[in-house]
Design a protein around this motif. Structure first.
Motif, PDB file in Angstrom:
ATOM      1  N   SER A  38       0.839  -1.194   0.000  1.00  7.10           N
ATOM      2  CA  SER A  38       0.000   0.000   0.000  1.00  7.10           C
ATOM      3  C   SER A  38       0.875   1.244   0.000  1.00  7.10           C
ATOM      4  CB  SER A  38      -0.922   0.008   1.223  1.00  7.10           C
ATOM      5  OG  SER A  38      -0.154   0.151   2.407  1.00  7.10           O
ATOM      6  N   SER A  39       0.321   2.339  -0.490  1.00  7.49           N
ATOM      7  CA  SER A  39       1.072   3.583  -0.595  1.00  7.49           C
ATOM      8  C   SER A  39       1.496   4.090   0.782  1.00  7.49           C
ATOM      9  CB  SER A  39       0.237   4.646  -1.315  1.00  7.49           C
ATOM     10  OG  SER A  39       0.956   5.853  -1.422  1.00  7.49           O
ATOM     11  N   ASN A  40       0.649   3.921   1.779  1.00  4.65           N
ATOM     12  CA  ASN A  40       0.975   4.395   3.125  1.00  4.65           C
ATOM     13  C   ASN A  40       2.166   3.635   3.698  1.00  4.65           C
ATOM     14  OD1 ASN A  40       0.669   5.878   5.499  1.00  4.65           O
ATOM     15  ND2 ASN A  40      -0.655   4.323   6.422  1.00  4.65           N
ATOM     16  N   THR A  69       5.399   4.480   1.750  1.00  3.33           N
ATOM     17  CA  THR A  69       5.929   5.799   2.105  1.00  3.33           C
ATOM     18  C   THR A  69       6.697   5.732   3.415  1.00  3.33           C
ATOM     19  OG1 THR A  69       4.091   6.893   0.964  1.00  3.33           O
ATOM     20  CG2 THR A  69       5.305   8.185   2.588  1.00  3.33           C
ATOM     21  N   TRP A  70       6.137   5.028   4.380  1.00  2.00           N
ATOM     22  CA  TRP A  70       6.817   4.889   5.670  1.00  2.00           C
ATOM     23  C   TRP A  70       8.138   4.131   5.503  1.00  2.00           C
ATOM     24  CZ3 TRP A  70       8.114   0.406   8.303  1.00  2.00           C
ATOM     25  CH2 TRP A  70       8.600   0.592   9.609  1.00  2.00           C
ATOM     26  N   GLU A  95      -3.237   8.624  -0.782  1.00  2.00           N
ATOM     27  CA  GLU A  95      -4.276   7.766  -0.220  1.00  2.00           C
ATOM     28  C   GLU A  95      -3.648   6.535   0.432  1.00  2.00           C
ATOM     29  OE1 GLU A  95      -7.052   6.809  -3.224  1.00  2.00           O
ATOM     30  OE2 GLU A  95      -7.426   8.902  -3.797  1.00  2.00           O
ATOM     31  N   ALA A  96      -4.111   6.208   1.610  1.00  2.00           N
ATOM     32  CA  ALA A  96      -3.494   5.131   2.386  1.00  2.00           C
ATOM     33  C   ALA A  96      -3.664   3.774   1.726  1.00  2.00           C
ATOM     34  CB  ALA A  96      -4.082   5.102   3.797  1.00  2.00           C
ATOM     35  N   THR A  97      -4.807   3.538   1.084  1.00  2.00           N
ATOM     36  CA  THR A  97      -5.073   2.212   0.507  1.00  2.00           C
ATOM     37  C   THR A  97      -4.650   2.103  -0.954  1.00  2.00           C
ATOM     38  OG1 THR A  97      -7.318   2.922  -0.044  1.00  2.00           O
ATOM     39  CG2 THR A  97      -7.001   1.828   2.081  1.00  2.00           C
TER      40      THR A  97
END
Length: 313
Positions: free
Chosen positions: A62-64, A67-68, A137-139
């Motif tokens: 997932s993008s979230n 990113t982390w 977007e997190a998902t």
């Protein structure tokens, strides 16, 4: 003329390659540039394929989470750069104090150290540059190719750090350091032992300078690193005697005699330019420099205040 120009060009190229090897900036900068180009290329490919595309041998995340993960990798890379730089400076200090300041060049020109520094900085730049391509977007799915390359660069860099630490510890051992210097000196001595075609050694005392001889001075101060034989032969006419008043590996001051020539040549400036004078001593044509470093190591080893006197044994 063509052969002489080619020889001078090859010597200048070898000098540039030598300076490249002894730079802690150039190779890491090239690797860093590679990381920037890789980030741009991966982002372009992901945008064309789409983030939802099913690509074999790539990671899905997932993008979230991506990113982390990439942000953490970027922070870790830039922190580790400082640690690796510190280790390099410590190794230079140890080599200078324990062996000789002249052997620091062996650690500065170490390709593995330069490559690891470049990998760390290149991975940092890569991670920072691909972050804007991640969706807010997190998902939403993260770009697969960019993410997979980031993970691959991270794994390669971690392995490189471990190999670098092992290599650095082995490089500080006196036996490995002396062997490296001796091998480089042997290569230089073998290359110098081969005279160009048509030349032979003579005794300088057989050619005393007459009253009409002119002295060609050095244009700058520094270490005599190379003599371009092809350029010298091209700059003088037949029957001219040209005597080098210094030697490769010597330090010469501006204005000191560099050549003595008779009869007076017409292109004295080109003759002076055939001798390369550098700011630091090199081993391009200076086999004595290798002996000087080995003697320094031996003298330091015999000093009980610095080393164990049994080290050279």
């Amino acid at each position: 003329m063509t052969g002489s120009g080619g020889l001078a060009w090859r010597l200048r190229l070898s000098a540039a390659r030598y300076r490249f090897k002894e730079s802690l900036f150039l190779l890491p900068a090239l690797v860093m540039l590679g990381g920037v180009l890789l980030a741009v290329g991966a982002t372009v490919i992901d945008n064309r394929l789409g983030h939802n595309a099913e690509i074999p041998w790539t990671l899905a995340m997932s993008s979230n989470a991506a990113t982390w993960l990439v942000s953490t990798v970027a922070g870790a890379m830039i922190t580790t750069v400082g640690v690796v730089f510190s280790l390099t400076v410590v190794s230079l200090q140890l080599a200078s104090n324990q062996f000789s300041p002249r052997v620091m060049r062996s650690f500065i020109r170490d390709r593995l150290s330069q490559g690891v520094i470049g990998l760390l900085v290149g991975t940092f730049f890569y991670c920072v540059l691909i972050l804007p391509s991640f969706s807010g977007e997190a998902t939403a799915p993260a770009p697969r190719i960019s993410l997979t390359i980031a993970i691959g660069l991270t794994l390669v860099t971690v392995v490189g750090i471990i190999v670098h630490l092992d290599h650095l510890a082995r490089g500080l051992q006196v036996g490995n350091l002396a062997q490296s210097i001796a091998d480089e000196g042997q290569v230089v001595a073998t290359r110098l032992g081969r005279l160009p075609a048509g030349l032979s050694t003579v005794d300088p005392e057989d050619f005393p300078a007459p009253e009409g001889a002119i002295v060609i001075p050095a244009g700058r101060s520094g270490w005599v690193s190379q003599v371009h034989m092809g350029q010298l032969l091209a700059a003088v006419s037949a029957g001219t005697v040209l005597r080098l008043e210094t030697r490769v590996g010597a330090y010469i001051h501006q204005g000191e005699p560099l050549f003595t020539a008779w009869p007076p040549p017409s292109r004295s400036q080109k003759i002076a330019g055939a001798v390369a004078i550098s700011e630091m001593r090199t081993m391009l044509q200076d086999a004595d420099f290798a002996i000087r470093q080995l003697v320094d190591i031996g003298l330091r080893a015999l000093s009980s205040a610095i080393n164990d006197p049994t080290t050279p044994r």
